[in-house]
Each structure stands twice: as C-alpha cells, then as structure tokens.
Write an enzyme that holds these catalytic residues in place. Structure first.
Site, PDB file in Angstrom:
ATOM      1  N   GLU A   1     -13.877 -12.187  21.845  1.00 47.80           N
ATOM      2  CA  GLU A   1     -12.950 -11.210  21.306  1.00 47.80           C
ATOM      3  C   GLU A   1     -12.399 -11.657  19.955  1.00 47.80           C
ATOM      4  O   GLU A   1     -11.969 -12.799  19.788  1.00 47.80           O
ATOM      5  CB  GLU A   1     -11.825 -10.901  22.290  1.00 47.80           C
ATOM      6  CG  GLU A   1     -11.108 -12.090  22.881  1.00 47.80           C
ATOM      7  CD  GLU A   1     -10.145 -11.684  23.995  1.00 47.80           C
ATOM      8  OE1 GLU A   1     -10.544 -10.899  24.875  1.00 47.80           O
ATOM      9  OE2 GLU A   1      -9.002 -12.158  23.969  1.00 47.80           O
ATOM     10  N   CYS A   2     -12.450 -10.769  18.997  1.00 52.36           N
ATOM     11  CA  CYS A   2     -11.921 -10.936  17.643  1.00 52.36           C
ATOM     12  C   CYS A   2     -12.496 -12.195  16.982  1.00 52.36           C
ATOM     13  O   CYS A   2     -13.673 -12.225  16.643  1.00 52.36           O
ATOM     14  CB  CYS A   2     -10.402 -10.933  17.660  1.00 52.36           C
ATOM     15  SG  CYS A   2      -9.668 -10.484  16.057  1.00 52.36           S
ATOM     16  N   GLY A   3     -11.721 -13.250  16.821  1.00 51.51           N
ATOM     17  CA  GLY A   3     -12.227 -14.455  16.182  1.00 51.51           C
ATOM     18  C   GLY A   3     -13.447 -15.017  16.879  1.00 51.51           C
ATOM     19  O   GLY A   3     -14.355 -15.550  16.235  1.00 51.51           O
TER      20      GLY A   3
END
Length: 448
Positions: free
Chosen positions: A331-333
């Site tokens: 998720e994300c990073g």
C-alpha cells in the site's frame, strides 16, 4: 470484555485549524501525567500514521485511531471502554480544525461526551483570540468544553491580553510561549517520526515542563475528575472471527525508516486472525524471512530510493516469493517500491524492484487525500489515501476505491493493481474494518 460502564477523565485536544500545535500539546499533556505516575492512554482522531509515533513515546502505550467512519462507532466505543478500564487519563488528539471533515473531531466529541480543549496559535492576534475561543465553544450546542490554551505566545504581557479577551475567564488554561525547542520537526507528509529524531524524548520533556507552569499543567487528580466521561461497554464485540483463518500463516511485515506507516490496530488484527508476524527491513535485510505472505506498508521510499533500489538480494527474494504464488499486499509507499522506477522530486530516476511495470514520480503538489473505501468481491474495506506521487503503468486497475457515499462506478478513487499474487494500491487499509476480507488478502488465491 466487561459489560459495565467504565469512567475515566478524558479530553479531546482540538484547534481551529491544522498547524496550531495540537500534537505538541497532546503529547506534552500525556508526558506530564505519565511522568507523575499516571496511566495515560492516547488516541488520534482520524487517519494518521505520524502523530501516533510522538503520542506513543509521550504516553508509553500504543496509540490507536478513532474515526466514526473509518474505524466505525463500535470500534471507537470498544477501544475507549477498554482504555477507560485501565487508564487514569485519556487524551485524544483531534484532526484538522475542530469542525473540519465528515465526520469531524467535534462529531466524535459529541458522540462520546468528550470535553474539548481548544489550542489556538495566538502568535498573530490579541483580542481576536477571545472571539475565536468563544466561537469554537458555542458554534455547536451541546459540546462539553475543557477550556482554551494559547500557543506560541510572545510574552507575559501578550498572554495577559489574550486572557483578558476571553468572554468567560474560567475557560483560560494558560499560555505556552513561542519556543523553537518545543516544535516537532516536519516533512512533506507531516511530522518526522519520533524514532528518527535523536532528541525526541527531550523535546517532549521540554514541552511537558512548559505545560507544567500553566493552569492546564497544574490540574491534579481532583481537577481531572471534571473531565470524567462514562464509556459504556460495546454491545457487540469487534474482535476478529473466532475461526482465526490465518492460523499457521506467517506474514513478513516491512518495518523501518522507509516503511513506517503501520497502524497498531492493523497488527493486532492480523494477530487476532491467527497470523504470526515477523518484521524485516528492506533497507538492511538482503532477503525476506521465511513467510507465507508479505505486507509492504506505506512510508518514505522516496527518501531512501537509492538504498532500496540497490538491495538486489531483497528484490530477488520478493520476486521468488511472488513466483511461488505467495501473496504480497503493498500500500502506497510499499507499492511505489514495487514499480520499475521511482523519480524523486529533484528529477533523479532510481531503478526500483520491478515487480510492477511502470514509474512513480514525486511531485510538489498533494495528489490525493481523504477517506476511501475499497470494494472487493462484494465486501468493503475502509481506509484512506494521502500521497504526493503519481504512477504511470500499463496495468489496468482491477478495482478502484471510492470516497464515502460515492457510487461504485465513480472512478475517482485509487487504483488497485493486480499482478499475479501481488495486490498494490495507494489505498491505506484499516484492517479491523473487515477482518475477514483482510484474511483473504493474505491468503493464496483468497481474493479474485
């Protein structure tokens, strides 16, 4: 869980806007009372990974989120009730301005009868301080009020002017003077994590010392009883399913300076589902630990892109893991590191791990912010999004998250990319919102 109502002094630290000093005051209040031997539990209102680092250091206890939409009212009630059974003081840090957002910090305060302490940056005002304090207190009828604290005050004379401007003098909780030593360092996504700041505890102690000289800081056991709140036991337990579907599953969780956006409640949820958690550092470890699934949470891969890209051993280990059909949730990073390239804000392009085709590019402007819901196989997982980058990829989204209340086909949320057993998105999930769906995300072939 006990079925009785639990009573405990509690306060929600709010402000008219972001950047007023809520985190510093909430952390200072927690640190001050913890130093005096009281058991303090702190919560953060709304989605936030960074403020809890400081609040946990100040209180010496894990910090969980409270949000009437993302975590849900039942989850909030269960966590507050449990905290009230063991704590001498509960401190809740608000989010943005007191009435900002849907739901807002004011909504949370009203739902649970929490007294509200307003923190106002008074550095550029005098008489208007009283008007602002009065408006915050009376804008919504029915809010309990704990008073107002002036922050970043220039002098004792300035503090006196601020106090004299209040319509209700008994609402004055004191002033914190302008002092760079009390500030908490920031970067583009918010505060720098306490673990990255060498003098983090010294900063909190300095803030606690300053607060101790104010009427707020001088409140003792008797005065704290005025903030007493009764927290009823939740009618329905919010624990994970009793069959614990992840028993026998080992999940490797990335956790270091590059991947630090981890909700304590998410880790608790995985353990309650039966999973064994092992932690590894993509910055330092050359291979994954033995595991059945991998979780790459958000963080700051853009600040460590060169080191991450150069860790070819871990890249090979992740690729072998995926080739064996074992799940990866990024998720994300975590997703950013899986793409082929990451372009940092200065224009430098770094080769990354390449499990997903495409490039991620950092930008100066905020790309997305706010609550989101991801619908998979007819079930919903709640969470949020917050990022400064954009991705370019040939992959077609397998699904998209959506804002609360938006139709499923709105197409405005974050893309979910699927590549074999890899599932990746900018979407940050709050696992306790749907433990059964989370269990499937970490199970081979569990989600279509």
């Amino acid at each position: 869980m006990s079925s009785i109502t639990a009573c405990c002094p509690a306060v929600l630290v709010a402000a008219p806007a972001s950047g007023q000093g809520k985190t510093t005051v909430a952390a200072a209040l927690a640190r001050l009372h913890a130093r005096q031997g009281r058991r303090v539990r702190v919560f953060k209102c709304g989605p936030d990974f960074l403020d809890p680092h400081w609040l946990a250091l100040a209180s010496g206890a894990p910090v969980h989120q409270l949000d009437l939409w993302m975590t849900g009212e039942a989850d909030c009630m269960a966590r507050l009730h449990a905290a009230a059974q063991e704590a001498d003081l509960i401190v809740i840090e608000g989010v943005m301005g007191l009435f900002d957002g849907t739901p807002s910090a004011a909504d949370l305060a009203q739902r649970f009868g929490l007294p509200v302490l307003a923190v106002i940056d008074a550095s550029a005002m005098a008489g208007t301080f009283g008007a602002l304090a009065y408006g915050l207190q009376h804008y919504r009828p029915g809010l309990r009020w704990a008073g107002v604290l002036a922050n970043r005050v220039a002098s004792e004379r300035h503090a006196q002017m601020l106090q004299e401007g209040l319509r209700e003098p008994d609402q004055w909780r004191g002033a914190l003077m302008r002092n760079p030593a009390l500030s908490l360092p920031e970067r583009h996504l918010g505060l720098v994590a306490a673990s990255e700041v060498g003098d983090a505890l010294a900063r909190l102690d300095a803030a606690a010392d300053a607060l101790a000289a104010t009427p707020l800081g001088r409140m003792g056991v008797a005065e704290l009883q005025d903030w007493g709140v009764e927290f009823p036991a939740p009618a329905v337990p919010t624990a994970a399913p009793v069959d614990a579907p992840l028993v026998g599953t080992t999940i490797a969780v990335a956790r270091d300076a590059a991947f630090c956006f981890l909700y304590a409640a998410n880790l608790d949820c995985l353990r309650a589902l039966g999973a064994q958690l092992v932690f590894f550092s993509p910055l330092a470890d050359a291979a994954l630990p033995p595991c059945d699934a991998v979780w790459l949470p958000g963080g700051y891969p853009e600040l460590h892109a060169a080191a991450l890209g150069a860790n070819h051993g871990l890249c090979d280990s992740l690729r072998a893991h995926a080739t064996q059909g074992r799940p990866i949730w990024a998720e994300c990073g975590g997703m950013m590191a899986l793409f082929e390239q990451l372009a940092t804000a200065d224009g430098t392009v770094h080769a990354m791990w390449g499990l997903l085709p495409g490039r991620v590019t950092m930008q100066q402007r905020l790309a997305a912010l706010g609550p989101q819901q991801l619908d998979l196989d007819g079930q919903a997982l709640r969470g949020h999004t917050f990022h400064y980058s954009r991705c370019e990829t040939a992959l077609r989204p397998a699904a998209r998250s959506r804002r609360p209340g938006a139709p499923n086909a709105a197409g405005e949320g974050e893309a979910l990319y699927v590549q074999g057993p890899v599932r990746a998105s900018y979407f940050h999930a709050y696992f306790p919102s749907n433990p059964a769906l989370v269990a499937r995300l970490f199970s081979a072939g569990g989600v279509a």
